[in-house]
Structure formats: structure tokens, C-alpha cells
Scaffold this active site. Sequence first.
Site, PDB file in Angstrom:
ATOM      1  N   GLU A 491       0.833  -1.216   0.000  1.00  0.00           N
ATOM      2  CA  GLU A 491       0.000   0.000   0.000  1.00  0.00           C
ATOM      3  C   GLU A 491       0.866   1.264   0.000  1.00  0.00           C
ATOM      4  O   GLU A 491       0.570   2.215  -0.716  1.00  0.00           O
ATOM      5  CB  GLU A 491      -0.969   0.004   1.190  1.00  0.00           C
ATOM      6  CG  GLU A 491      -1.963  -1.158   1.214  1.00  0.00           C
ATOM      7  CD  GLU A 491      -2.753  -1.355  -0.079  1.00  0.00           C
ATOM      8  OE1 GLU A 491      -2.838  -0.404  -0.882  1.00  0.00           O
ATOM      9  OE2 GLU A 491      -3.251  -2.474  -0.299  1.00  0.00           O
ATOM     10  N   ASP A 554       3.276  -4.820  -5.440  1.00  0.00           N
ATOM     11  CA  ASP A 554       3.636  -6.122  -4.846  1.00  0.00           C
ATOM     12  C   ASP A 554       5.149  -6.261  -4.697  1.00  0.00           C
ATOM     13  O   ASP A 554       5.657  -6.681  -3.654  1.00  0.00           O
ATOM     14  CB  ASP A 554       3.143  -7.279  -5.744  1.00  0.00           C
ATOM     15  CG  ASP A 554       1.657  -7.564  -5.571  1.00  0.00           C
ATOM     16  OD1 ASP A 554       1.065  -7.087  -4.584  1.00  0.00           O
ATOM     17  OD2 ASP A 554       1.094  -8.258  -6.435  1.00  0.00           O
TER      18      ASP A 554
END
Length: 644
Positions: A491, A554
Site C-alpha cells: 500500500e 507487490d
Amino acid sequence: MYNERSFIMAEEQVPRVQDDLYGHVNGAWQRTATIDPDRVSAGVSTDLDKLVEKELLADLKDALAKAPDKPKDNFQKAAVLFGKALDFDQRDREGMGPIQPRLSKIQSIKTLADFNQNLPYLIQKGYNLPFVPYVGTNMHDATRYQVMFSSPETILPDVTMYADPTQKQQLLPVWEKMARLLLAQSPLSPADQETYVQDALTFDSRIAAHHMNHEEAAVDDNFDNPVAWDIALTKFAGVAIGAGIQPLLPSMPKTVNILDLKYFNHFSDTFNADTFWEWQHWAYVNELTDHAQYLSRDLRKIGTMYQQALTGQQELTPPERFAYNVANHYFDEPIGVFYGKKYFGPQAKADVTHMVEDLIATYKQQIHANTWLSDSTKAMAVKKLDTMVIKMGYPEKARPLYDRISIDKETPLATTLDTIAEVSQQYRFARLNNPVDRSEWNMPAQLVNASYDPSANDITFPAAILQAPFYDVNASRAANLGGAGATIGHEISHAFDNNGAMYDEHGNKKNWWQPADFAAFKKYTAAMIAQFDGIPYAGGKINGKLVVSENIADNAGLNAALQILHAEDAPQSDFQEYFINYARTWRTKIRPEFERVILKTDVHAPALLRTNVPVPNFPEWYAAFGVKPSDRMFRPADKRVVIW
Ligand SMILES: [Zn+2]
């Protein structure tokens, strides 16, 4: 032996970790796990959803038993709404009754002039229009709100599917069948019913002709078209859009953002005096398909046919979960505040907040150590990290919107939901001139997910995701870093993905990059696109451009959490545990029908690939498991990509 695509899926019952990390951890489960007939997926996220649902169902039932007829407390309102959604007998008695006034309204509009005259009402009441007005955060001044216009949704979830004969021929007939069965229960004559279906399909194809696809929509620049209000007016040829939205707004806007410019550049081809009837019939049919699931048992069954074809869900959602989903959708925030206060402990809150701070600090070190950014770009990136706001667990209170909504036990469900939608829209439009409320959360606490909002430069970690296997107070540091740590890192790094990198520390879309730095970043981004692009999956292929922002995140999340293990001098066994738990959190099985849809619409790659593709980019992977060039999850050094 290394091959571009061979590390993706091993055939063995339990493959060696070096050949298939995902399969090594989840393969045995993957081969035997079944998806409940009333669900579309199984796995870690689904299990957490089930757990949250079980807890909240008990709470809602409890609150419903104690709730007065006209509740004041927002959680009690949610409970009464839950009770109303559960009352299928009442809805069987009501039949089409609750939406009849809306159907009659649409039929009373017989000309473009009628349309314009009724436009304020149609917008206010949320009818299906050939454009969708909205008020959201201004992309270029994140302290202010702005009026935006987007295109209506098409029947097929991505417009590229209209060019795919297989998907088109599998799905559109199901939609047609559903529309016919619903219309058969309307007051229209059989001949009119058929005309309405055909016109609805024609109008849908007009919308689809100029609608953005998901690959285009995955690039923020493509839906950022701020224009002066008088320029916007020219896009709505023949439609009195100014008079239409004026009653909802405190003042007329000076500028608006046309989110789907491609669509609005052709708006007059889609909607004009000649196509007016197609719109009317499309709006009528959509009114039925939108509301059917909130009407009688029979209509709900018909009204979910198309959704079931899209997702492969075999059985209808059971009544209690249906009612829970309704309450959860329309009262997500009050339910989230309740959930967070009851189920999210202070220890987890303190511990995970600490983990976020560690990860932000790690990012800062990595930015400082970066070899391809200039000092001025680095300084701006660090500023973004320094000002990033952390929203952990749950908000203290729900937004005041919910105080304005009243729920009683008598009003029909569909009418109640329309009123909630209307009050929500009024609430959003009325605050056009107010400063943006940055304390608002964009995800409720009971959602198993997490997010970064580029327009607020904040990260949100709902309580529901901060559970095992993502986070467990009793698990090892390495396991928690492979779970929650990698998610948190993911995030944070959205601040620096291909879209996030276009926003400054205040959330304004503004280029803060030195040109040479940005050129280098684009090169890395292209390498990341190539790593995923074209991988065969679910009968189709991965679209590298669609999923690039999530893959950048990711990779960066994995890397940042790994750096924490390094900083703590973790032994090799911790790195192993880290990768194993990372793979465990991705355990997922999805119905093939739905996999084919999300392949075209989801900016996230499938779970298997989110495990096996990024991991071989990191030297820690090779050290932890002694991965050699002969292993399938080996990637030559010159093909590894690490951006952040
Ligand atoms: Zn993400």
C-alpha cells in the site's frame, strides 16, 4: 531450467519450493478445496470474510431484536435494514409494487424536451441516464471537491468483451433472458417487451462503442480531463445538464472533470432525438435489472441470473447473507465502527502501526540509497513518505451522512435503498464548496482489504485484514512481515506506482519528477509490464498494462518487508518463513467463469502469479532456499526487476 513462463505452475502433488512457491505452500489445498455453491471463491480472503460475516451476523441479529421501530443509533439502523432485507414474505406480497412508480415515471417521459424538463428529478432520484454525474476530490487541488461526469456501465463488464465472440455469445443471451423474464412481470404488452429488450441492447452497444476499457481506465491520465464548465456544456449537446444538476449543487461549478472523454466526445451520437426511445427502453429495463434482487423471492432469483453467469456462482446467496450484504453495503461505515471497536484490540493496533512506521522508515532509506533518482526527486519522494497519513483498524466515527438517513420497519426494501442512495448523493453534491474531509475513510473496518489513496496520500488498513495469516500477535515477526508487512509495503508503494507517482504529497496530480528520473522510472515500469504480459491464464492471457500498478506495489512491498528482516539480522530460516507466509496469504481458488471476467477487468493479477512472478526478483529468495539456475523459480539476474 529457466524459461520465461515455466516457473508458473508445477504439476507435482507437492512441488519443491524452488520450482513453485505457491504450489509448494498451497498445492495440496488447491487440488482438494471446493468453492461453496453459493460463493465465487475459496481461500484465505474468503475464510476471513466468512469469519467477519459470522461475527457481524450475530451482532446484527442481536441489535435487531433490541431495536425500536424508528432507530436513532446508526448500528441499530443497519440492523433494522438487515431485518427488512431478511423479510422475504413482505416482498413476496409487494411484488413489483415498490418500483412501479419509477417505471411509470420513465414511461411518462416521451420526448427530449420531457427529458430535459425532468432532468433535475431524474438525477436526484438516481435514474439510469446516458451520463453519470458525481462529486469527488479534485485531482489537481486535493483540498477541494469537483463535479465529475463518467459514462454509464455497459452490460458486458469490459468493452473489449464485445469484440470477443465467445464471451459475447455466452453472456449477452443470459442477460437477454433475464430481461425478458423481468419484463414479462411488467405491465408492458408482449410486443413492447421484445422492443424494449432489443432497444436496450442497441443503446448499450452505442454506449460501448466509445466507452473506455479497463486497460485504459488503469491509467489515471486517461480519466483526468478537467475543462471549464462552458466547454463541458458543449459535450452534452441537446441535454440541459446545467439546469439538471443545479438543484443539487450549492453553486454552479467553474470547472468539471470529464472522466471518460472518449465517451463524451461522441455523446451526441449516443444520445439524441433519434435514439431517445432506445434510451427510454434501456432505462426501463435497467430499472428492473437494478431493483429485481430487492423485490420478491422470484424476482431476486431472475434478477441475479446474469450475475451468476458472470461469476459462475451456482446457488443464490442464502437469505441471511443476502440481508447481511445489503446492510453491509448501505451502512458499511457504521457497521465498521462497531466492528472495529468490538473486535480490533489495542495491542494489534499499536503493533501494526509500529510495523507501518518501520516500513515507511525503510522506504525512506531505500529512496536515499536509490541509484537512479536525482536528489531533488528523492527529496520529493521522502516528503511524500513523511506526510503519509496512516488509518489503522477503524475510524472513531462514521461520516455524518448516516445521521441523515432514517430507516423504519414498514417502508419496502427497494424504496428504502433508493432513498439512501438519494440522501448519499445529496450529501456528496451539497459539499461541493466545502474543503475535502480528510478524516473520511475509503474502506470500512470489516472489509478484508487495504488501500492507498493518492488524492489524500493516506493508507488504510481495515481491522478485518489484520488477522491471521496476515497478522497474528502470536505469530513470528518473519511470518507477520510476509503477511501484513508485505501488504503494508504494497500500500505504501502505491504512492510510487505508475499512477501514484503522478501525485504530490498533498494529493495533487502534479509532476514532481526530474525528466531524466521519470524516463528511468518508465523504463522500469515497461520491464514490469513485460514480466507479466502474455502469461497464459484461465484460457486467456495476462494484460501486463492492466495489472502493472499492482505489480509494482507487490514487488515494492515484498522488498521493503525483506529489508526489515535484513536490518534485524534475521537468520535464513526467518527469510524462509517470510516467503512461505507470503505465499500462504495468497491461497485462493476462483470460479473459472469469474476468472475470465477478472482477467479483463481487475488491475490485480491472479493470486498464483502475484506469488510466483515477483518473488524471483529478489536475491533473498535465492539465498533462503538455495534456488539454482536449474530450478523453475530461478530468473537470471539481468531479467530481475526491482523498482523500489
Ligand atoms: Zn494495491
